[in-house]
Motif scaffolding. Structure first.
Motif, short mmCIF file in Angstrom:
data_model
loop_
_atom_site.label_atom_id
_atom_site.label_comp_id
_atom_site.label_asym_id
_atom_site.label_seq_id
_atom_site.Cartn_x
_atom_site.Cartn_y
_atom_site.Cartn_z
N UNK A 1 0.82 -1.21 0.00
CA UNK A 1 0.00 0.00 0.00
C UNK A 1 0.86 1.26 0.00
N UNK A 2 1.92 1.24 0.79
CA UNK A 2 2.77 2.43 0.88
C UNK A 2 3.68 2.59 -0.33
N UNK A 3 4.19 1.47 -0.86
CA UNK A 3 5.18 1.55 -1.93
C UNK A 3 4.54 1.52 -3.32
N UNK A 4 3.53 0.67 -3.52
CA UNK A 4 2.96 0.46 -4.85
C UNK A 4 1.50 0.88 -4.94
N UNK A 5 0.99 1.54 -3.90
CA UNK A 5 -0.37 2.10 -3.92
C UNK A 5 -1.41 1.01 -4.18
N UNK A 6 -1.31 -0.11 -3.45
CA UNK A 6 -2.31 -1.16 -3.56
C UNK A 6 -3.63 -0.69 -2.96
N UNK A 7 -4.75 -1.04 -3.62
CA UNK A 7 -6.07 -0.73 -3.11
C UNK A 7 -6.63 -1.94 -2.37
N UNK A 8 -7.88 -1.80 -1.88
CA UNK A 8 -8.50 -2.88 -1.11
C UNK A 8 -8.67 -4.15 -1.94
#
Length: 593
Positions: free
Chosen positions: A363-370
């Protein structure tokens, strides 16, 4: 002359023999039919004088054929009936699936209820986007969910003691039924909380966690493992522990996906309704299929000291150093089990945070969503389940053969009081042999070398150490991820080192006596629960601190370092020496005499 020959020579009043009469009246009847007709000498069947004898065979066929059909159906059912191992594995899958239906929806439910509570005291939202996606609501939801997690962990820890005590009192089967029926009651009360909504609904759901003390996920896991440890042969115990853990992971992965999908399609309350029905079905399955084990056969129930509430804490005694009686008669302390628990604690501390750590880093590095995190978590659970079900048992079986080849002098030390204590000691003195009182060689062939069912299980401890090292290396490699697909690759590879938990259960049950097996599994569950609670606090702080300086990937190195530390701790864990026996407290008087 046998009986049939005598019957055939019986003379009738008309001068004919029975054989001649049978040949004249029913020339195609078999010998079986003839034997039936010899009951009556007057030519009438036993059913009555008005029924011809040649119809008696048809009546017999009408009786015999349904019996044959029933025997055939019984044979088919016996061939299709799953084995005891399969029954236990399916029970673990079904119960875990029931628990997992509400894990994802409950997070979203708290989000909605916190949103309703916020706008009950604030003006309506007039900005763009979703009215619930504001920082105040996110912070309040995180606080409420953290309280829920801590209360679940605390009540689950108490549930471990209650479940273990219940299993020793009424038997594991009925204790497992309590662990599946009571959560159904908890889910039904959570539905009422969803209907209430807002702050009142969140308070009602928070209060339902008290029910977890009587029945919850920690207790059912313990009892399922106790049942597996009691009914599975020692040679299969570690493998079945792994397969059971794999079925649990599959149940979690399937429950996470289906629960979220049901909440999106049919509303937030539907997963809770399905979970309630699933708990009822699981209770019915346990009542009808899971094998019954008498409480008296659980050795810890026979040797538990104290009465009432004091028996709840008997698992804590397993964590103390053992006293062993060596072959030369000396009694000394053995710290193998205590060191094993310390190594398991460090191992869970290192590996327990890996799935959440991957989500935070992605989430922090690659902007993963839910959605991406959901697929990541489910994929990790499915891969781990498949590995434990199919690959782990083969690794254990072949590994034991390899280990015994490399270490032919290594024999499992079960003459200290485990399952096959009577075969562990080789009699060498004349007075140790029993006097022969007779032999029946044709009925009881003697095997030259009886096979030990638990031979080679020292490999389990070896595998536990290596598994932690591999887990640490693979976790450290995740820090070098530079693309989004690297994270999914890590989720695919990390489960290949996930055999440490079932291997720890196998070693734990082999290192203690049968009278301590249930309490040992209970103590292991307690250690794992405390480790999971500790890893959330420790690595949550470490990740936050490293993220502030722009280096969150270093958290994976800290994780790997603790895994290596766990490996070093387990190097000091040993099985009791060969020929020794564990001295239990209630055996002290016998030893002194």
């Amino acid at each position: 002359m046998d009986r049939s020959e005598v019957d055939c020579q019986t003379t009738l009043p008309n001068g004919c023999t029975m054989a001649e009469a049978a040949d004249e009246r029913t020339p195609l009847l078999s010998s079986t039919s003839v034997s039936h007709t010899t009951v009556s000498h007057s030519g009438a069947s036993p059913e009555g004088p008005g029924i011809p004898r040649d119809h008696q065979g048809e009546d017999d066929d009408d009786v015999i054929q349904p019996r044959k059909d029933r025997r055939r159906l019984k044979k088919i059912w016996t061939s299709l009936k799953p084995s005891t191992e399969s029954q236990i594995l399916l029970a673990g899958f079904l119960i875990t699936l029931s628990f997992s239906f509400t894990q994802v929806p409950i997070l979203y439910a708290f989000h909605l209820m916190q949103c309703d509570d916020y706008y009950s005291t604030h003006p309506p939202y007039t900005g763009p986007g979703d009215r619930c996606n504001i920082d105040e609501i996110a912070a309040g939801m995180a606080t409420q969910f953290s309280i829920l997690g801590m209360s679940t962990t605390f009540c689950g820890t108490i549930n471990l003691f209650v479940a273990g005590w219940t299993a020793k009192k009424i038997g594991p089967k009925y204790a497992l039924m309590i662990q599946t029926l009571v959560p159904g009651i908890r889910v039904s009360t959570q539905i009422l909380g969803l209907m209430a909504g807002g702050a009142k609904g969140m308070l009602m759901i928070q209060c339902t966690q008290i029910i977890t003390v009587i029945g919850g996920p920690a207790g059912y896991l313990l009892i399922v493992n106790i049942i597996a440890g009691e009914v599975v042969p020692p040679l299969r115990r570690t493998a079945v522990f792994g397969m059971l853990q794999g079925c649990i992971m599959l149940g979690q992965g399937l429950g996470y996906l289906t629960g979220g999908m049901m909440g999106d399609i049919w509303g937030i309350s539907r997963p809770f309704e399905v979970a309630f029905c699933a708990f009822l079905l699981s209770t019915l399955y346990v009542a009808m299929v899971v094998p019954y084990i008498d409480a008296s056969t659980i050795s810890s129930a026979k040797k538990a000291r104290g009465q009432g509430i004091s028996q709840l804490f008997t698992p804590l005694r397993v964590l103390l150093p053992q006293r062993i009686l060596s072959r030369n008669g000396t009694v000394r302390k053995h710290y193998g089990l205590m060191v094993l628990c310390a190594g398991i604690f460090l191992g869970v501390l290192a590996t327990g945070y890996a799935p959440l750590l991957m989500q935070l880093y992605a989430t922090a590095k690659f902007d993963f969503k839910q959605t991406e995190n959901g697929w990541l978590t489910s994929g990790f659970a499915f891969m781990r389940g498949m590995f434990l079900i199919f690959a782990f048992p083969r690794i254990i079986n072949r590994g034991r053969c390899w280990y015994m080849t490399r270490h032919p002098e290594a024999q499992q030390h079960h003459d200290h009081g485990n399952d096959h204590e009577e075969t562990a000691h080789l009699a060498t003195n004349p007075e140790e042999f029993e006097a022969p009182i007779g032999s029946f060689a044709e009925q009881e062939p003697v095997d030259a070398e009886p096979v030990k069912e638990d031979e080679g299980t020292e490999f389990d401890l070896y595998f536990l150490r290596i598994s932690l090292v591999v887990d640490g290396v693979l976790t450290m490699c995740t820090a070098f991820a530079t693309e989004r697909w690297h994270i999914f690759l890590a989720a695919f590879l990390l489960p290949l080192a996930s055999g440490s938990a079932p291997a720890a259960k196998g070693v734990m049950t082999e290192m203690c006596s049968p009278s301590q097996r249930a309490d040992a599994l209970n103590a292991l569950g307690l250690v794992e629960n405390i480790a999971r609670l500790s890893t959330q606090g420790l690595f949550g702080f470490v990740f936050a601190a490293l993220a502030e300086v722009g280096k969150p990937h270093l958290t994976f190195f800290v994780n790997a370092a603790i895994a290596i530390l766990a490996y070093g701790m387990l190097l000091f864990s040993r099985f009791p020496p060969e020929g020794s026996k564990i001295v239990e407290d209630d055996a002290d008087e016998d030893e002194s005499s």
